[in-house]
Design an enzyme around this catalytic site. Sequence first.
Site, PDB file in Angstrom:
ATOM      1  N   CYS A   9       0.852  -1.188   0.000  1.00 44.89           N
ATOM      2  CA  CYS A   9       0.000   0.000   0.000  1.00 44.89           C
ATOM      3  C   CYS A   9       0.888   1.237   0.000  1.00 44.89           C
ATOM      4  O   CYS A   9       2.059   1.176   0.361  1.00 44.89           O
ATOM      5  CB  CYS A   9      -0.903   0.016   1.230  1.00 44.89           C
ATOM      6  SG  CYS A   9      -2.030  -1.381   1.312  1.00 44.89           S
ATOM      7  N   GLY A  37      -0.509   0.281  -4.857  1.00 37.06           N
ATOM      8  CA  GLY A  37      -1.843  -0.230  -4.571  1.00 37.06           C
ATOM      9  C   GLY A  37      -2.819   0.227  -5.621  1.00 37.06           C
ATOM     10  O   GLY A  37      -3.003   1.433  -5.819  1.00 37.06           O
ATOM     11  N   ASN A 112       0.182   0.922   5.996  1.00 33.00           N
ATOM     12  CA  ASN A 112       0.868   0.039   5.068  1.00 33.00           C
ATOM     13  C   ASN A 112       1.563  -1.049   5.870  1.00 33.00           C
ATOM     14  O   ASN A 112       2.389  -0.749   6.720  1.00 33.00           O
ATOM     15  CB  ASN A 112       1.885   0.833   4.239  1.00 33.00           C
ATOM     16  CG  ASN A 112       2.781  -0.039   3.374  1.00 33.00           C
ATOM     17  OD1 ASN A 112       3.910   0.312   3.099  1.00 33.00           O
ATOM     18  ND2 ASN A 112       2.285  -1.177   2.930  1.00 33.00           N
ATOM     19  N   GLY A 113       1.216  -2.298   5.611  1.00 35.00           N
ATOM     20  CA  GLY A 113       1.843  -3.402   6.330  1.00 35.00           C
ATOM     21  C   GLY A 113       0.835  -4.460   6.721  1.00 35.00           C
ATOM     22  O   GLY A 113      -0.280  -4.514   6.194  1.00 35.00           O
ATOM     23  N   TYR A 255      11.526  -4.980  -6.406  1.00 34.49           N
ATOM     24  CA  TYR A 255      10.317  -4.867  -7.224  1.00 34.49           C
ATOM     25  C   TYR A 255       9.357  -3.757  -6.822  1.00 34.49           C
ATOM     26  O   TYR A 255       8.890  -2.997  -7.666  1.00 34.49           O
ATOM     27  CB  TYR A 255       9.577  -6.210  -7.187  1.00 34.49           C
ATOM     28  CG  TYR A 255       8.227  -6.199  -7.860  1.00 34.49           C
ATOM     29  CD1 TYR A 255       8.108  -6.050  -9.245  1.00 34.49           C
ATOM     30  CD2 TYR A 255       7.058  -6.345  -7.122  1.00 34.49           C
ATOM     31  CE1 TYR A 255       6.866  -6.050  -9.875  1.00 34.49           C
ATOM     32  CE2 TYR A 255       5.811  -6.345  -7.745  1.00 34.49           C
ATOM     33  CZ  TYR A 255       5.720  -6.194  -9.113  1.00 34.49           C
ATOM     34  OH  TYR A 255       4.503  -6.185  -9.726  1.00 34.49           O
TER      35      TYR A 255
END
Length: 483
Positions: A9, A37, A112-113, A255
């Site tokens: 995210c 995201g 985020n996570g 990535y």
Amino acid sequence: MFDTIHEECGVFGIYEKEQSDVASSAYYALYALQHRGQESCGIAVNDDGLIVCHKDVGLVPDVFSRDNLEKLGWGTMAVGHCRYSTTGNSSAVNAQPLVVRHCKGAMALAHNGNLVNAPELRRQLELNGAIFHTTNDSEVISYIITRERLLSPSIEDAIAKAMYSIKGAYSLIVMSPKKLIAVRDPNGFRPLCIGETASGGVVFASETCALDSIGAKFVRDVEPGEIVIADENGLHSLYSHCGGESSFCVFEYVYFARPDSVIQGVSVHEARQRAGRILYRENPVEADVVVGVPDSGLDAALGYSQESGIPYGVGFIKNRYIGRTFIQPTQGQREDSVRIKLNVIAETVRDKRVVLIDDSIVRGTTCARIVRLLRDAGAREVHFAVTAPPFKNPCYFGTDIDSRDKLIACRMTVPEIAKQIGVDSLTYLSIDGVKEIAQGANCGFCVGCFSGEYPIAVPDKMQKNKFEKKISAAKQEEETDAE
């Protein structure tokens, strides 16, 4: 269950001293973070303590029109979020930021996570009367913060207390009526940085590319365990959870992150080039041309070419106007989408020995189709080189990696995978090698998805739950394809 590693995210927050069009700033920043995201997004704006939010399923330009942004109005603070669901379903109700209203004032939260103890915490909260409206673990965090807020002198103290309860990966941006707060878990799994706007405001973002999109200047990364507060008194921090060993997700460099971002003091572009150079040193191959799979394989292919002396060639043209292949509902449609998404430049590969560079192999289906495209274009040999070690283990910290039964590296040896995807040779970057790609980074790395050794303990129940959910998703996909 698709042959790709799903993105994380993206989170963003801005604090300005005077009222301004913070909604537009958040919009442009989320546009820059869209790669992190692509399922849903949202923006919450704070106007003198009144928080207004708009969010929905879709890409940033689809969810936000000029009319929507104008309705959010001007304010001194805004929080933005773009989401890929690592926990919870893909639906509007799970979109963020989450806005919570309680007796001490409203709060907006972007996360985020992934928490490793979210199911346990959720059950405890439900037994004490909590009612959840979403299926994601971000709402668990918001409940614990608001619970601690009732007995704490400030929102930052409540967050510090909540951090003793929540375990796992979390980069948070929390907006209260008067403060904007950035929080990073003690291990620093996910990125989070601080910037400064031209007007002297404060910006928090997952990546520096978001700062660049609004003309903000990079200041520094948020430290693992640090709580950074922006308010009328300026910028200050709490360090009660700092000092542990960091374990940043190395796959951010391989990535996830945009190549123009700088994370933990290292350019992502340079890290990927270095990955290509190390890959050649570890596994030299004789060939005529080096080709990268767009987009994350391109920088690594350039590094491989520089190290080997083998010419670099543009082998693929990527159609920028098609969605990701895994959004197609059936296997057959996904196969068609690969041809639509990528087209080979035959002149680059015809009658040549080709080294094909990509970031990973998950199930092996997509890379097999890409290899077939090269063969059909006349490539004499195809040697596949991967800038990450084989995926052999699930991730519990926010990356949606398949269960072991679907990971091709868990079922086959390297020669067997090479035969399966149709290449003349297959080489992977070693675990030691992937740790070296971000040379000079001021952090340690998590490589649990490669090694099976995780920086923090993962509850047995969570491991079982994740495996069962993956199996269920696989069965649903098989049934859809059969139909």
